[in-house]
Write an enzyme that holds these catalytic residues in place. Sequence first.
Site, PDB file in Angstrom:
ATOM      1  N   GLY A   1      36.261  36.980  41.850  1.00 40.79           N
ATOM      2  CA  GLY A   1      37.019  38.041  42.487  1.00 40.79           C
ATOM      3  C   GLY A   1      38.171  37.490  43.296  1.00 40.79           C
ATOM      4  N   ALA A   2      38.970  38.392  43.824  1.00 42.85           N
ATOM      5  CA  ALA A   2      40.137  38.005  44.611  1.00 42.85           C
ATOM      6  C   ALA A   2      39.713  37.356  45.922  1.00 42.85           C
ATOM      7  CB  ALA A   2      40.999  39.239  44.884  1.00 42.85           C
ATOM      8  N   PRO A   3      40.598  36.597  46.544  1.00 40.87           N
ATOM      9  CA  PRO A   3      40.260  35.981  47.841  1.00 40.87           C
ATOM     10  C   PRO A   3      39.927  37.049  48.885  1.00 40.87           C
ATOM     11  CG  PRO A   3      42.255  35.004  46.922  1.00 40.87           C
ATOM     12  CD  PRO A   3      41.932  36.183  46.059  1.00 40.87           C
ATOM     13  N   GLY A   4      38.939  36.725  49.732  1.00 44.78           N
ATOM     14  CA  GLY A   4      38.596  37.616  50.830  1.00 44.78           C
ATOM     15  C   GLY A   4      37.678  38.748  50.463  1.00 44.78           C
TER      16      GLY A   4
ATOM     17  N   GLY B   1      34.439  38.412  49.862  1.00 48.16           N
ATOM     18  CA  GLY B   1      33.079  38.152  50.344  1.00 48.16           C
ATOM     19  C   GLY B   1      32.230  37.288  49.443  1.00 48.16           C
ATOM     20  N   LYS B   2      32.843  36.566  48.512  1.00 49.22           N
ATOM     21  CA  LYS B   2      32.071  35.759  47.567  1.00 49.22           C
ATOM     22  C   LYS B   2      31.315  34.639  48.277  1.00 49.22           C
ATOM     23  CE  LYS B   2      35.669  34.551  45.225  1.00 49.22           C
ATOM     24  NZ  LYS B   2      36.659  35.186  46.106  1.00 49.22           N
TER      25      LYS B   2
ATOM     26  N   SER C   1      48.518  43.713  29.175  1.00 48.30           N
ATOM     27  CA  SER C   1      48.138  45.072  29.554  1.00 48.30           C
ATOM     28  C   SER C   1      49.331  45.985  29.829  1.00 48.30           C
ATOM     29  CB  SER C   1      47.227  45.039  30.789  1.00 48.30           C
ATOM     30  OG  SER C   1      47.884  44.461  31.893  1.00 48.30           O
TER      31      SER C   1
ATOM     32  N   LYS D   1      43.421  47.890  39.654  1.00 50.18           N
ATOM     33  CA  LYS D   1      44.602  48.629  39.213  1.00 50.18           C
ATOM     34  C   LYS D   1      44.547  50.082  39.669  1.00 50.18           C
ATOM     35  CE  LYS D   1      45.461  45.733  35.145  1.00 50.18           C
ATOM     36  NZ  LYS D   1      45.492  45.672  33.668  1.00 50.18           N
TER      37      LYS D   1
END
EC number: 3.4.21.53
Length: 758
Positions: free
Chosen positions: A341-344, A346-347, A661, A704
């Site tokens: 997932g994107a940074p920040g 919670g991974k 896309s 998106k």
Amino acid sequence: MIYIPYYNALALPDVSCYFQLDFLNGQSDQPVSAGDKVLFLMLKTEKEEGEIQAEDIFPIAVRGVVESIDNQWALVHTTNRVNLDSIQVTGKSFRLEMRMRPDIDDLDPDEKKERFQKMRAAMLQTFQGSQWMEGTRSQMLRWKNMNEIVTFTSPILRISNEEKYEILKEDSTAKRTELMEKAFYESLELYKVNSEAQSAQQETNEKLYREQAIRRQIDYLQKELDELHPENITEIRKFEQKIREAGMNETARAEAEKVLNRMKQEGQDSHEYGMLYDYLDFVTGLSWKKENAAEIDLDEARQVLDEDHFGLKKTKERIIQQIAVMALNKKQSGSILLFVGAPGTGKTSIGQSIAKALKRKYVRISLGGVRDEAEIRGHRRTYIGAMPGRIMDGIRRSGVSNPVVVLDEVDKLVRDYGGDPSSALLEVLDPEQNSTFTDHYMNVPYDLSDVLFVCTANRSDTIPEPLLNRMEEISFPGYSALEKFQIAKRHLLPKAMEKAGIGETDLAVSDEALKALISNYTMEAGVRGLKNRLDTLCRAAAVKIVRDGHQTVSVEPADLRGFLETAPIRHDHILEVKNPGIVTGLAWTQAGGEILFIETLFTKGEGKMTVTGQLGDVMKESAMIAVSLVKSMFPEQASLFEENDLHIHVPAGAVPKDGPSAGITLTTALASLVTGRAVSPEYAMTGEVSLRGVVMPIGGLPEKLMAAQRAGVTQVFIPEENVDDLADVAEEVREALTIVPVHYVTDVLRQVGILPQN
């Protein structure tokens, strides 16, 4: 007649031997008395008394007579050999027909006596001092002939039963004597060899036992000294104790003791002493013993995950499944989890929550930018400055053998001339192999099967396929505005206030201010930027609190710019005016979703196509596909592409863009351009288009759609095959948008008014 069957022995004539009276009475139908006759039957194979058959008995036997009875003992003297012409056995009863078998006495009596005395002397000398000799010496001195020696020693002679029968069968006294001597002296030599070997072994064992006893005494005395003067315990002594108590496997213990012995020999003045010390300090600092897994409470684990993280319902459910499998198996099991997932989003922090839920230690290992395989597997100790790899170093820092290890940023491993670190991770993350993981620095296997590995990445397409196959990918979608608001209110703001030393009553941030902060001062899929903004706000509030004497500071939306000392971020919003050739598309970035505008324009020319906006090769190919599609769908306007130059531009020209896309958006924009029919700015779309006009699936749909909602879009066209992905989209986003699945690009063109409705 008393019949005595026997096996693995040899009865010869002219031998006197004692039998227990009870034994002879058991072989006879009536009480035994002096003068009773005895027949010794030699068996071919060992049999119980009631199981003997006629074919089990050799055809030659030895007769004897009971000479006297003294107390419980009967003296039996053998007289001669007999041939058994007929043998019948019924249970324990024998019916025999026999005739005497005479001896051929062809040996001189003096020679016979001399050979007998030589044999007895050899036996006395060989067995002198043995325990067997102590009980039989007096009996040996009473022996009168060689037959008695061989008869009494026959059970221990190293010859087969058939060879013993060959001695009994021989009629010639001279030849029988040779056979007896050969068997006796060979057995005597074998006994000597075995006795010498046993003595040597016993001597070795005695030395070993003595050495062990001395060492135990030394250890005991050393322990006493260590307790009296703990400050004087030497490093060697410390390592000896640590190796004993570490619980290492045999290979690791042998290697540690080998290094310790070398350390003793080198001495503290040696230049290698420090390297040996560091190695022993590392391996003895590891936890080698199996940890007892804590009891797992699923309700408690779910509560921990909910307390630490808001949202992420699908992710939490998968983690609970993993924990449930571990609870059932009572051991580490299940897939290696890969959070993407994107940074920040919670991974990394959710890895801490997993460790907390399992009551285990937590270790984070950052792999971003690692380009050397030795960073994973360690350096060999032959190199100066050798160190263990990051995996084993993390295990040592945890202090246990079953921590939760978060491998952060696995998508940013670098492959170059130094090796491929992702390949080194293959063994680490394979449950079938990591039970014997060998770090180059340690050079001994270590069991990683109890370690729970959790990996994180911003994207999975850069992870090598063999490594990706060992993990189960779990997507971390970006947070919606509502989720960010709840996270800020429940977690981020209280932590920021605590970090700044602000009390609960010293700062009041209104809900409207938090929402304005999220929408106007952050632009991300995660909440890391939001956290930084809240930290800045709290620091500014701390100044006011200290300066104004601890009065409560209130923050409203209008106050944010003063506290943050920065202008609001300008987000892309839908256009106010619709123009032909301009269509709103949706894009995914590592920071989350964004809208983008596809702008097309015809200028007088010769049919050239210009593409600007830092588009990648894939996006340029999508533009070419869109041109071909529009030409085929609108043949009347196809000449426009030959009479004019086509310019395609995607704003934010400084930002690189790529991916398939945007195909549906490019096609719609060109169709709008050639027909002159403008598309409403409230429409947005995403999807890959083929030359057949089919709209194919894309990735990053949740991000998106969140970008579309934020920009003011009301209706979104998505590929029909992405309908299942709507389950990952926040409910408030789905409710705010009209989502239209499409299969063909013509479906989109009809919906936006370029093509007529059927």
